[in-house]
Each structure stands twice: as C-alpha cells, then as structure tokens.
Design a protein around this motif. Structure first.
Motif, mmCIF file in Angstrom:
data_model
loop_
_atom_site.group_PDB
_atom_site.id
_atom_site.type_symbol
_atom_site.label_atom_id
_atom_site.label_comp_id
_atom_site.label_asym_id
_atom_site.label_seq_id
_atom_site.Cartn_x
_atom_site.Cartn_y
_atom_site.Cartn_z
ATOM 1 N N GLU A 164 -0.067 5.556 5.836
ATOM 2 C CA GLU A 164 0.301 6.462 4.745
ATOM 3 C C GLU A 164 0.850 7.777 5.279
ATOM 4 O O GLU A 164 1.793 8.330 4.713
ATOM 5 C CB GLU A 164 -0.908 6.721 3.847
ATOM 6 C CG GLU A 164 -1.247 5.548 2.960
ATOM 7 C CD GLU A 164 -2.449 5.799 2.075
ATOM 8 O OE1 GLU A 164 -3.217 6.744 2.342
ATOM 9 O OE2 GLU A 164 -2.610 5.035 1.103
ATOM 10 N N ILE B 225 -0.524 2.125 -0.267
ATOM 11 C CA ILE B 225 -0.824 1.183 0.806
ATOM 12 C C ILE B 225 -2.241 0.637 0.693
ATOM 13 O O ILE B 225 -2.468 -0.559 0.877
ATOM 14 C CB ILE B 225 -0.603 1.833 2.189
ATOM 15 C CG1 ILE B 225 0.861 2.246 2.351
ATOM 16 C CG2 ILE B 225 -1.016 0.909 3.316
ATOM 17 C CD1 ILE B 225 1.847 1.109 2.285
ATOM 18 N N SER B 226 -3.203 1.485 0.377
ATOM 19 C CA SER B 226 -4.582 1.002 0.282
ATOM 20 C C SER B 226 -4.731 -0.026 -0.835
ATOM 21 O O SER B 226 -5.435 -1.027 -0.680
ATOM 22 C CB SER B 226 -5.548 2.164 0.090
ATOM 23 O OG SER B 226 -5.191 2.920 -1.035
ATOM 24 N N VAL C 14 -3.040 -3.354 0.367
ATOM 25 C CA VAL C 14 -3.886 -4.097 1.296
ATOM 26 C C VAL C 14 -5.028 -4.768 0.542
ATOM 27 O O VAL C 14 -5.357 -5.934 0.798
ATOM 28 C CB VAL C 14 -4.416 -3.163 2.410
ATOM 29 C CG1 VAL C 14 -5.515 -3.828 3.217
ATOM 30 C CG2 VAL C 14 -3.281 -2.732 3.317
ATOM 31 N N ASP D 240 -9.724 1.374 7.508
ATOM 32 C CA ASP D 240 -9.343 2.568 6.746
ATOM 33 C C ASP D 240 -8.537 3.555 7.578
ATOM 34 O O ASP D 240 -7.614 4.189 7.061
ATOM 35 C CB ASP D 240 -10.587 3.257 6.180
ATOM 36 C CG ASP D 240 -11.230 2.455 5.063
ATOM 37 O OD1 ASP D 240 -10.525 1.620 4.456
ATOM 38 O OD2 ASP D 240 -12.431 2.655 4.804
ATOM 39 N N ILE E 157 -4.947 2.404 7.611
ATOM 40 C CA ILE E 157 -4.294 2.650 6.319
ATOM 41 C C ILE E 157 -3.895 4.115 6.221
ATOM 42 O O ILE E 157 -2.782 4.437 5.797
ATOM 43 C CB ILE E 157 -5.224 2.253 5.155
ATOM 44 C CG1 ILE E 157 -5.403 0.737 5.128
ATOM 45 C CG2 ILE E 157 -4.670 2.741 3.825
ATOM 46 C CD1 ILE E 157 -6.432 0.253 4.134
ATOM 47 N N PHE F 201 -7.211 -4.594 7.456
ATOM 48 C CA PHE F 201 -6.725 -3.267 7.810
ATOM 49 C C PHE F 201 -7.888 -2.291 7.735
ATOM 50 O O PHE F 201 -8.408 -2.052 6.644
ATOM 51 C CB PHE F 201 -5.641 -2.813 6.828
ATOM 52 C CG PHE F 201 -4.243 -3.134 7.229
ATOM 53 C CD1 PHE F 201 -3.356 -2.126 7.527
ATOM 54 C CD2 PHE F 201 -3.803 -4.435 7.307
ATOM 55 C CE1 PHE F 201 -2.057 -2.404 7.893
ATOM 56 C CE2 PHE F 201 -2.516 -4.744 7.664
ATOM 57 C CZ PHE F 201 -1.639 -3.722 7.963
#
Length: 163
Positions: A114, A148-149, A152, A107, A110, A105
């Motif tokens: 978000e 989410i970050s 991942v 950045d 991501i 993914f």
C-alpha cells in the motif's frame, strides 16, 4: 531414467536438472549427475523450497520490485489522479491477485504494498485524500482505488484456507 529415454526418445539434461526436496525428507544420493537444490526455486512466479516463510517473503518481494519498476516507468507522465489509479489497478494490483491466491500475505507486506501504491498516486508527497475516502465509489466522493488488504482477504476467502 535410461528406460524412459529409450522409450520416449527424450534425454534428461543433467546440467540443468536439480531436485528440490520439500518437507523434512532426508537427502539421499541421486542417480547420475543430478544435484539437490539448496536454495528456493522460482516456479510459475512463486518461490518454493523447504523454508515456507522465506519463500513467501521472496515471492512478495519479487512482485513488489516488479511493481516498483512498472510504476516508476509511469512516474514521468503527468497523469491525473484517476489515471494513476487506473495504472495501479491494471498494472500493479493484477500482479498481486495471482500471488494472493497462492500464498498468505502478512500484514507488514500489505502495508508495504500500500505504501508503494500510494506513493505513486501522490508522487511521494503527503496524502491529500484519506485512504478510507479514496477507495469508495464515485457516488460517495471516492475514486474506486483498490484496497489491497480487502483484495487479499477476498482472495483468501475464494481460494483455499491457509491455516
């Protein structure tokens, strides 16, 4: 192929069959009426093809559009903050976990995910609680919102190495 169909009793449907070349293989003539695929194909929820970056973007955008549809169907209901976070965790983040195991993914993706999730939580208005607070546990005045970050990153650590 003819021998295979004689032995197995199965026949190849030429109208539905396409061959997808991976890597830098030269295109050669295929037997029968089988065609080469020119566009990426969706297989098990993920696009595959010759352009890896394009396929990753298409897979992420496909999931993101599904998540947007799912969340928009829940917007009309008057849910509490905890209820919205529960919807995000169960219906949106669960779709991303599978994809995060398969592909990297970037950045910017991501950040886009978000943005969609927090727009659903705050109904497109200004955020009332900082992201660093809302992802914390209840004991620390948080709501246990999924980050989410971090998700991942964990999937990359548990899965295979993308580099």
């Amino acid at each position: 192929m003819r021998r295979y169909s004689i032995v197995s009793g199965l026949k190849l449907n030429y109208s539905k069959t396409t061959v997808l070349g991976l890597g830098n293989q030269p295109i050669f003539k295929l037997p029968g009426r089988i065609k080469w695929a020119t566009e990426p194909k969706k297989l098990l929820g993920c696009y595959i093809g010759t352009n890896l970056i394009q396929c990753h973007k298409m897979s992420i955008q496909d999931k993101l559009s599904n998540i947007k549809k799912t969340l928009s169907s829940w917007k009309s209901r008057k849910l509490s903050l905890t209820g919205k976070i529960l919807i995000v965790k169960s219906l949106a983040a669960s779709q991303l976990i599978y994809l995060a195991n398969l592909i990297p993914f970037p950045d910017d993706c991501i950040k886009e995910v978000e943005e969609v999730l927090f727009d659903f939580i705050y109904e497109g208005k200004t955020h009332k609680v900082k992201k660093s607070i809302i992802i914390q546990d209840f004991q620390h005045a948080g709501q246990k919102m999924i980050d989410i970050s971090t998700m991942v990153l964990v999937q990359k650590r548990n899965g295979f190495n993308y580099t």
